[in-house]
Design a protein around this motif. Structure first.
Motif, PDB file in Angstrom:
ATOM      1  N   PHE A  98       0.836  -1.200   0.000  1.00  0.00           N
ATOM      2  CA  PHE A  98       0.000   0.000   0.000  1.00  0.00           C
ATOM      3  C   PHE A  98       0.872   1.252   0.000  1.00  0.00           C
ATOM      4  O   PHE A  98       0.670   2.169  -0.796  1.00  0.00           O
ATOM      5  N   PHE A  99       1.843   1.289   0.907  1.00  0.00           N
ATOM      6  CA  PHE A  99       2.733   2.456   0.984  1.00  0.00           C
ATOM      7  C   PHE A  99       3.499   2.623  -0.321  1.00  0.00           C
ATOM      8  O   PHE A  99       3.644   3.741  -0.824  1.00  0.00           O
ATOM      9  N   GLN A 100       4.023   1.543  -0.862  1.00  0.00           N
ATOM     10  CA  GLN A 100       4.786   1.639  -2.094  1.00  0.00           C
ATOM     11  C   GLN A 100       3.938   2.183  -3.243  1.00  0.00           C
ATOM     12  O   GLN A 100       4.412   2.976  -4.058  1.00  0.00           O
ATOM     13  N   THR A 101       2.687   1.773  -3.288  1.00  0.00           N
ATOM     14  CA  THR A 101       1.786   2.263  -4.331  1.00  0.00           C
ATOM     15  C   THR A 101       1.544   3.751  -4.181  1.00  0.00           C
ATOM     16  O   THR A 101       1.589   4.518  -5.150  1.00  0.00           O
ATOM     17  N   ILE A 102       1.278   4.191  -2.951  1.00  0.00           N
ATOM     18  CA  ILE A 102       1.061   5.613  -2.683  1.00  0.00           C
ATOM     19  C   ILE A 102       2.314   6.416  -2.990  1.00  0.00           C
ATOM     20  O   ILE A 102       2.267   7.461  -3.648  1.00  0.00           O
ATOM     21  N   ALA A 103       3.466   5.926  -2.521  1.00  0.00           N
ATOM     22  CA  ALA A 103       4.720   6.635  -2.726  1.00  0.00           C
ATOM     23  C   ALA A 103       5.079   6.742  -4.201  1.00  0.00           C
ATOM     24  O   ALA A 103       5.491   7.810  -4.681  1.00  0.00           O
ATOM     25  N   LEU A 104       4.923   5.652  -4.934  1.00  0.00           N
ATOM     26  CA  LEU A 104       5.241   5.683  -6.364  1.00  0.00           C
ATOM     27  C   LEU A 104       4.321   6.620  -7.131  1.00  0.00           C
ATOM     28  O   LEU A 104       4.753   7.295  -8.073  1.00  0.00           O
ATOM     29  N   GLY A 105       3.067   6.673  -6.733  1.00  0.00           N
ATOM     30  CA  GLY A 105       2.149   7.621  -7.366  1.00  0.00           C
ATOM     31  C   GLY A 105       2.630   9.050  -7.181  1.00  0.00           C
ATOM     32  O   GLY A 105       2.642   9.851  -8.122  1.00  0.00           O
ATOM     33  N   GLY A 106       3.049   9.381  -5.940  1.00  0.00           N
ATOM     34  CA  GLY A 106       3.546  10.720  -5.675  1.00  0.00           C
ATOM     35  C   GLY A 106       4.840  11.025  -6.405  1.00  0.00           C
ATOM     36  O   GLY A 106       5.030  12.125  -6.951  1.00  0.00           O
ATOM     37  N   LEU A 107       5.757  10.055  -6.440  1.00  0.00           N
ATOM     38  CA  LEU A 107       7.028  10.253  -7.126  1.00  0.00           C
ATOM     39  C   LEU A 107       6.828  10.465  -8.622  1.00  0.00           C
ATOM     40  O   LEU A 107       7.438  11.357  -9.224  1.00  0.00           O
ATOM     41  N   ARG A 108       5.993   9.657  -9.220  1.00  0.00           N
ATOM     42  CA  ARG A 108       5.790   9.755 -10.666  1.00  0.00           C
ATOM     43  C   ARG A 108       5.103  11.070 -11.036  1.00  0.00           C
ATOM     44  O   ARG A 108       5.431  11.697 -12.038  1.00  0.00           O
ATOM     45  N   TRP A 109       4.123  11.474 -10.217  1.00  0.00           N
ATOM     46  CA  TRP A 109       3.438  12.739 -10.501  1.00  0.00           C
ATOM     47  C   TRP A 109       4.391  13.919 -10.316  1.00  0.00           C
ATOM     48  O   TRP A 109       4.464  14.810 -11.171  1.00  0.00           O
ATOM     49  N   ALA A 110       5.142  13.938  -9.207  1.00  0.00           N
ATOM     50  CA  ALA A 110       6.039  15.051  -8.939  1.00  0.00           C
ATOM     51  C   ALA A 110       7.114  15.186 -10.013  1.00  0.00           C
ATOM     52  O   ALA A 110       7.503  16.298 -10.386  1.00  0.00           O
ATOM     53  N   ALA A 111       7.598  14.051 -10.528  1.00  0.00           N
ATOM     54  CA  ALA A 111       8.649  14.060 -11.545  1.00  0.00           C
ATOM     55  C   ALA A 111       8.121  14.344 -12.939  1.00  0.00           C
ATOM     56  O   ALA A 111       8.904  14.469 -13.882  1.00  0.00           O
ATOM     57  N   GLY A 112       6.811  14.438 -13.081  1.00  0.00           N
ATOM     58  CA  GLY A 112       6.231  14.741 -14.378  1.00  0.00           C
ATOM     59  C   GLY A 112       6.028  13.551 -15.280  1.00  0.00           C
ATOM     60  O   GLY A 112       5.784  13.705 -16.480  1.00  0.00           O
ATOM     61  N   ALA A 113       6.089  12.334 -14.720  1.00  0.00           N
ATOM     62  CA  ALA A 113       5.896  11.133 -15.524  1.00  0.00           C
ATOM     63  C   ALA A 113       4.427  10.829 -15.750  1.00  0.00           C
ATOM     64  O   ALA A 113       4.085  10.034 -16.638  1.00  0.00           O
ATOM     65  N   VAL A 114       3.550  11.430 -14.977  1.00  0.00           N
ATOM     66  CA  VAL A 114       2.115  11.234 -15.105  1.00  0.00           C
ATOM     67  C   VAL A 114       1.424  12.498 -14.627  1.00  0.00           C
ATOM     68  O   VAL A 114       1.953  13.233 -13.783  1.00  0.00           O
ATOM     69  N   ASP A 115       0.266  12.779 -15.171  1.00  0.00           N
ATOM     70  CA  ASP A 115      -0.487  13.972 -14.797  1.00  0.00           C
ATOM     71  C   ASP A 115      -1.649  13.609 -13.878  1.00  0.00           C
ATOM     72  O   ASP A 115      -2.095  12.454 -13.836  1.00  0.00           O
ATOM     73  N   ALA A 116      -2.149  14.581 -13.151  1.00  0.00           N
ATOM     74  CA  ALA A 116      -3.293  14.382 -12.264  1.00  0.00           C
ATOM     75  C   ALA A 116      -3.958  15.724 -12.011  1.00  0.00           C
ATOM     76  O   ALA A 116      -3.309  16.773 -12.035  1.00  0.00           O
ATOM     77  N   ASP A 117      -5.247  15.681 -11.771  1.00  0.00           N
ATOM     78  CA  ASP A 117      -6.001  16.861 -11.379  1.00  0.00           C
ATOM     79  C   ASP A 117      -5.791  17.064  -9.878  1.00  0.00           C
ATOM     80  O   ASP A 117      -6.173  16.210  -9.072  1.00  0.00           O
ATOM     81  N   VAL A 118      -5.150  18.160  -9.504  1.00  0.00           N
ATOM     82  CA  VAL A 118      -4.891  18.421  -8.080  1.00  0.00           C
ATOM     83  C   VAL A 118      -5.671  19.660  -7.618  1.00  0.00           C
ATOM     84  O   VAL A 118      -5.169  20.498  -6.867  1.00  0.00           O
ATOM     85  N   LYS A 119      -6.908  19.707  -8.022  1.00  0.00           N
ATOM     86  CA  LYS A 119      -7.795  20.793  -7.602  1.00  0.00           C
ATOM     87  C   LYS A 119      -7.897  20.813  -6.081  1.00  0.00           C
ATOM     88  O   LYS A 119      -8.082  19.780  -5.448  1.00  0.00           O
TER      89      LYS A 119
END
Length: 298
Positions: A259-280
């Motif tokens: 669970f933690f790894q999934t959450i962390a990887l999501g944050g890392l990929r978004w922050a690095a610009g590898a994936v986009d997300a709506d952060v309204k």
């Protein structure tokens, strides 16, 4: 069944099915992204960032391997002078730091200079990604009493989006999923999940937080948690830079938890610009009384 018991049972069920964070094919990055993982400790060093001689720390090993599997390269350091050098070679900067980085550290590593701190903040505002784990929120602090909210924030706190207050004993606690975010949809549960960790009480939340996980305080033990629910994982934009923070990560077993790894990887990929997300921003809806540090009914 109480809500917390339900979330614990749901988490156990998903773990029992062998959750693997992300699908390698679906998340293959078109280029190699570079991360700087900075773990310098002032005053207290968490066991997950403590090195034994030349051997990388537990979190350095886990993060480097996870990143490698998803096309990322990681440079690990405890040298604060790195922020006086070239930061352009990194797509995102990752902090598991603790204490004022301009002060001497337990590990005798060079401190961050005042100019280096400003260069970090300027780099994020100009578009550099930033990820903070756990004690990244206990790094620089705003002036004023620790157990009160402030309006005159340290610039680092303003960038991160929140600030450490204190913590109680390690315990199992429930986290409510407040919004969709890369990786969160892979958790296998619609409402929330539970962990055993050392939970930070936090304050001084940026009004533009995109809250991802909310700390559910109702069943938590310890006076610092006698307050309304508050964010524990979020994303926000700081100028052009993408900022992600999670209070998770104190314990070694959390770092190996899927669970933690999934959450962390999501944050890392978004922050690095590898994936986009709506952060309204959704703070008012997700945790409307987040900055209320005490609950008069408890």
């Amino acid at each position: 069944m109480r809500r917390r018991e339900f979330l614990c049972a749901a988490s156990a069920a998903v773990l029992g099915m062998g959750v693997v964070p992300f699908g390698r094919t679906a998340l293959a990055a078109p280029k190699t992204h570079r991360l700087l993982y900075y773990t310098r400790s002032v005053g207290f060093e968490h066991s997950v960032v403590r090195r034994q001689g030349e051997k990388p720390s537990h979190s350095e090993q886990v993060l480097t391997e996870l990143a490698r599997r998803f096309g990322f390269e990681v440079e690990c350091t405890k040298d604060g002078s790195i922020f006086d050098g070239d930061l352009d070679r990194f797509d995102a900067i990752v902090f598991y730091s603790c204490g004022d980085q301009t002060q001497p550290s337990l590990d005798k590593c060079p401190p961050m200079t005042a100019a280096g701190k400003q260069r970090l903040l300027d780099a994020v505002a100009a578009g550099k990604g930033f990820v903070g784990f756990h004690s990244a929120a206990d790094t620089f602090h705003s002036k004023g009493p620790r157990d009160e909210t402030q309006t005159d924030l340290d610039p680092y706190v303003a960038m991160l989006g929140g600030e450490f207050v204190s913590h109680g004993d390690q315990q199992e606690a429930s986290l409510v999923i407040a919004a969709h975010f890369p990786g969160v949809g892979n958790l296998g549960c619609a409402e929330g999940l539970s962990f055993t960790d050392e939970w930070y009480a936090l304050k001084n939340f940026a009004k533009d937080l995109h809250v991802i996980l909310v700390q559910e305080t109702a069943y938590m033990k310890g006076p610092c948690y006698h307050r309304p629910n508050y964010p524990c994982t979020w994303a926000r934009m700081h100028g052009k830079g993408r900022v992600f923070y999670t209070s998770l990560g104190h314990r070694e077993d959390v770092w190996t938890n899927p669970f933690f790894q999934t959450i962390a990887l999501g944050g890392l990929r978004w922050a690095a610009g590898a994936v986009d997300a709506d952060v309204k921003p959704n703070l008012v809806r997700a945790a409307p009384h987040a900055d209320q540090l005490t609950n008069p009914t408890r």
